[in-house]
Design a protein around this motif. Structure first.
Motif, PDB file in Angstrom:
ATOM      1  N   VAL A  74      -8.798  37.452 -24.148  1.00 26.19           N
ATOM      2  CA  VAL A  74      -9.984  37.951 -24.831  1.00 26.19           C
ATOM      3  C   VAL A  74      -9.646  38.357 -26.262  1.00 26.19           C
ATOM      4  CG1 VAL A  74     -11.691  39.813 -24.831  1.00 26.19           C
ATOM      5  CG2 VAL A  74     -11.098  38.670 -22.709  1.00 26.19           C
ATOM      6  N   GLY A  75      -8.412  38.814 -26.485  1.00 21.48           N
ATOM      7  CA  GLY A  75      -7.993  39.188 -27.828  1.00 21.48           C
ATOM      8  C   GLY A  75      -7.889  40.678 -28.063  1.00 21.48           C
ATOM      9  N   LYS A  76      -7.997  41.478 -27.003  1.00 17.04           N
ATOM     10  CA  LYS A  76      -7.888  42.932 -27.155  1.00 17.04           C
ATOM     11  C   LYS A  76      -7.176  43.499 -25.939  1.00 17.04           C
ATOM     12  CE  LYS A  76     -10.458  47.169 -27.775  1.00 17.04           C
ATOM     13  NZ  LYS A  76     -11.760  47.804 -27.845  1.00 17.04           N
ATOM     14  N   ILE A  77      -6.083  44.205 -26.186  1.00 14.95           N
ATOM     15  CA  ILE A  77      -5.335  44.834 -25.107  1.00 14.95           C
ATOM     16  C   ILE A  77      -5.503  46.339 -25.254  1.00 14.95           C
ATOM     17  CG2 ILE A  77      -3.055  45.216 -24.114  1.00 14.95           C
ATOM     18  CD1 ILE A  77      -2.331  42.386 -25.063  1.00 14.95           C
ATOM     19  N   GLY A  78      -5.961  46.973 -24.182  1.00 14.83           N
ATOM     20  CA  GLY A  78      -6.188  48.412 -24.225  1.00 14.83           C
ATOM     21  C   GLY A  78      -5.901  49.032 -22.866  1.00 14.83           C
ATOM     22  N   PHE A  79      -5.779  50.332 -22.849  1.00 16.54           N
ATOM     23  CA  PHE A  79      -5.459  51.061 -21.632  1.00 16.54           C
ATOM     24  C   PHE A  79      -6.673  51.701 -20.982  1.00 16.54           C
ATOM     25  CE2 PHE A  79      -1.491  50.935 -23.991  1.00 16.54           C
ATOM     26  CZ  PHE A  79      -0.629  50.462 -23.022  1.00 16.54           C
ATOM     27  N   GLY A  80      -7.852  51.558 -21.578  1.00 14.38           N
ATOM     28  CA  GLY A  80      -9.060  52.124 -20.994  1.00 14.38           C
ATOM     29  C   GLY A  80      -9.190  53.623 -21.188  1.00 14.38           C
ATOM     30  N   ILE A  81      -8.415  54.167 -22.104  1.00  7.70           N
ATOM     31  CA  ILE A  81      -8.466  55.603 -22.376  1.00  7.70           C
ATOM     32  C   ILE A  81      -9.240  55.822 -23.669  1.00  7.70           C
ATOM     33  CG2 ILE A  81      -7.095  57.651 -22.908  1.00  7.70           C
ATOM     34  CD1 ILE A  81      -4.829  56.416 -21.284  1.00  7.70           C
ATOM     35  N   SER A  82     -10.159  56.750 -23.660  1.00  3.33           N
ATOM     36  CA  SER A  82     -10.918  57.102 -24.852  1.00  3.33           C
ATOM     37  C   SER A  82     -10.200  58.258 -25.535  1.00  3.33           C
ATOM     38  CB  SER A  82     -12.345  57.501 -24.485  1.00  3.33           C
ATOM     39  OG  SER A  82     -13.034  57.902 -25.633  1.00  3.33           O
ATOM     40  N   TYR A  83      -9.824  58.060 -26.798  1.00  6.20           N
ATOM     41  CA  TYR A  83      -9.075  59.083 -27.521  1.00  6.20           C
ATOM     42  C   TYR A  83      -9.986  59.989 -28.340  1.00  6.20           C
ATOM     43  CZ  TYR A  83      -5.111  56.282 -26.134  1.00  6.20           C
ATOM     44  OH  TYR A  83      -4.181  55.596 -25.393  1.00  6.20           O
ATOM     45  N   GLY A  84     -11.278  59.715 -28.326  1.00  9.35           N
ATOM     46  CA  GLY A  84     -12.215  60.551 -29.061  1.00  9.35           C
ATOM     47  C   GLY A  84     -12.407  61.890 -28.372  1.00  9.35           C
ATOM     48  N   THR A  85     -12.882  62.858 -29.122  1.00 10.12           N
ATOM     49  CA  THR A  85     -13.101  64.178 -28.551  1.00 10.12           C
ATOM     50  C   THR A  85     -14.586  64.524 -28.462  1.00 10.12           C
ATOM     51  OG1 THR A  85     -12.870  65.172 -30.747  1.00 10.12           O
ATOM     52  CG2 THR A  85     -10.883  65.051 -29.374  1.00 10.12           C
ATOM     53  N   LYS A  86     -15.439  63.709 -29.103  1.00 14.41           N
ATOM     54  CA  LYS A  86     -16.869  63.996 -29.107  1.00 14.41           C
ATOM     55  C   LYS A  86     -17.525  63.368 -27.883  1.00 14.41           C
ATOM     56  CE  LYS A  86     -20.977  63.764 -31.937  1.00 14.41           C
ATOM     57  NZ  LYS A  86     -21.591  63.267 -33.155  1.00 14.41           N
ATOM     58  N   ARG A  87     -18.191  64.192 -27.101  1.00  9.25           N
ATOM     59  CA  ARG A  87     -18.860  63.715 -25.897  1.00  9.25           C
ATOM     60  C   ARG A  87     -20.212  63.113 -26.269  1.00  9.25           C
ATOM     61  NH1 ARG A  87     -15.983  65.199 -21.648  1.00  9.25           N
ATOM     62  NH2 ARG A  87     -17.581  65.055 -20.046  1.00  9.25           N
ATOM     63  N   ALA A  88     -20.609  62.088 -25.536  1.00  6.31           N
ATOM     64  CA  ALA A  88     -21.871  61.403 -25.806  1.00  6.31           C
ATOM     65  C   ALA A  88     -23.046  62.267 -25.362  1.00  6.31           C
ATOM     66  CB  ALA A  88     -21.893  60.069 -25.078  1.00  6.31           C
ATOM     67  N   ASN A  89     -24.110  62.225 -26.127  1.00  8.62           N
ATOM     68  CA  ASN A  89     -25.342  62.925 -25.786  1.00  8.62           C
ATOM     69  C   ASN A  89     -26.233  61.932 -25.045  1.00  8.62           C
ATOM     70  OD1 ASN A  89     -28.155  63.722 -26.019  1.00  8.62           O
ATOM     71  ND2 ASN A  89     -27.418  65.354 -27.361  1.00  8.62           N
ATOM     72  N   LEU A  90     -26.578  62.231 -23.801  1.00 11.28           N
ATOM     73  CA  LEU A  90     -27.329  61.309 -22.958  1.00 11.28           C
ATOM     74  C   LEU A  90     -28.691  60.971 -23.553  1.00 11.28           C
ATOM     75  CD1 LEU A  90     -27.620  59.667 -20.375  1.00 11.28           C
ATOM     76  CD2 LEU A  90     -28.428  61.737 -19.242  1.00 11.28           C
ATOM     77  N   ASP A  91     -29.423  61.955 -24.048  1.00  7.96           N
ATOM     78  CA  ASP A  91     -30.757  61.706 -24.608  1.00  7.96           C
ATOM     79  C   ASP A  91     -30.693  60.792 -25.832  1.00  7.96           C
ATOM     80  OD1 ASP A  91     -31.956  63.287 -22.659  1.00  7.96           O
ATOM     81  OD2 ASP A  91     -31.784  65.101 -23.863  1.00  7.96           O
ATOM     82  N   ASP A  92     -29.703  61.017 -26.698  1.00  4.26           N
ATOM     83  CA  ASP A  92     -29.535  60.158 -27.876  1.00  4.26           C
ATOM     84  C   ASP A  92     -29.152  58.737 -27.465  1.00  4.26           C
ATOM     85  OD1 ASP A  92     -30.132  62.288 -29.495  1.00  4.26           O
ATOM     86  OD2 ASP A  92     -28.041  62.715 -30.039  1.00  4.26           O
ATOM     87  N   ALA A  93     -28.296  58.603 -26.463  1.00  2.00           N
ATOM     88  CA  ALA A  93     -27.866  57.283 -25.996  1.00  2.00           C
ATOM     89  C   ALA A  93     -29.036  56.502 -25.416  1.00  2.00           C
ATOM     90  CB  ALA A  93     -26.748  57.424 -24.963  1.00  2.00           C
ATOM     91  N   ILE A  94     -29.883  57.163 -24.643  1.00  2.00           N
ATOM     92  CA  ILE A  94     -31.063  56.506 -24.066  1.00  2.00           C
ATOM     93  C   ILE A  94     -32.017  56.075 -25.170  1.00  2.00           C
ATOM     94  CG2 ILE A  94     -33.141  56.912 -22.692  1.00  2.00           C
ATOM     95  CD1 ILE A  94     -31.387  58.581 -20.790  1.00  2.00           C
ATOM     96  N   GLU A  95     -32.248  56.959 -26.128  1.00  2.00           N
ATOM     97  CA  GLU A  95     -33.149  56.623 -27.241  1.00  2.00           C
ATOM     98  C   GLU A  95     -32.614  55.438 -28.041  1.00  2.00           C
ATOM     99  OE1 GLU A  95     -36.452  56.550 -29.404  1.00  2.00           O
ATOM    100  OE2 GLU A  95     -36.150  57.870 -27.689  1.00  2.00           O
ATOM    101  N   THR A  96     -31.310  55.398 -28.272  1.00  2.00           N
ATOM    102  CA  THR A  96     -30.696  54.290 -29.003  1.00  2.00           C
ATOM    103  C   THR A  96     -30.846  52.978 -28.236  1.00  2.00           C
ATOM    104  OG1 THR A  96     -29.109  55.787 -30.040  1.00  2.00           O
ATOM    105  CG2 THR A  96     -28.539  53.451 -29.998  1.00  2.00           C
ATOM    106  N   ALA A  97     -30.638  53.011 -26.919  1.00  2.00           N
ATOM    107  CA  ALA A  97     -30.767  51.801 -26.102  1.00  2.00           C
ATOM    108  C   ALA A  97     -32.205  51.291 -26.092  1.00  2.00           C
ATOM    109  CB  ALA A  97     -30.294  52.076 -24.678  1.00  2.00           C
ATOM    110  N   LEU A  98     -33.162  52.177 -25.960  1.00  2.00           N
ATOM    111  CA  LEU A  98     -34.570  51.766 -25.956  1.00  2.00           C
ATOM    112  C   LEU A  98     -34.998  51.232 -27.323  1.00  2.00           C
ATOM    113  CD1 LEU A  98     -36.113  54.661 -23.829  1.00  2.00           C
ATOM    114  CD2 LEU A  98     -35.690  52.308 -23.112  1.00  2.00           C
TER     115      LEU A  98
END
Length: 138
Positions: free
Chosen positions: A69-93
């Protein structure tokens, strides 16, 4: 309820797509409810990857698949900011309303967010993400 999701990118060179099983809490009545359910599941998965502290061990088979595929990763998220569910739903819609991706239920396109959705056990949902191409103007 169990459904299978195919995720595809239009124009992607590697067309390897496998069905991923998703367990839904309840049967959604509309596409809007299905999108909300899938986004909620994705946010929960993202948060669990953030909380995961141990490094993954990659097998030779997994490594070869990622290299193809061209990307090797360990499946670990190194970010510290948690996703906001309401914002994520609004963005998807909003993305669906703007035509950034399309939904197909058993090879039939679903175009209306609020139209009744006849989703059954083991149905296949395909999400086709449209990738915009850019180029220089002459």
């Amino acid at each position: 309820m169990r459904i299978y999701i195919h995720l595809k990118k239009l124009g992607k060179r590697l067309r390897q797509v496998e069905a991923c099983a998703y367990e839904l809490q309840r049967c959604p009545d509309t596409l809007r409810e299905l999108i909300c359910e899938l986004v909620q599941k994705s946010v929960e998965d993202y948060h669990s990857r953030m909380d995961k502290q141990s490094a993954a061990v990659l097998t030779g088979e997994a490594l070869a698949g990622m290299a193809q595929v061209g990307k090797i990763g360990f499946g670990i998220s190194y970010g510290t900011k948690r996703a906001n569910l309401d914002d994520a739903i609004e963005t998807a819609l909003t993305g669906f309303a703007d035509g950034l991706y399309r939904f197909f239920l058993n090879d039939c396109e679903v175009t209306a967010l609020n139209a009744p959705l006849k989703l059954q056990e083991n149905d296949t949902v395909t999400i086709l993400r449209l990738v915009m191409l850019t180029g220089g103007m002459l």
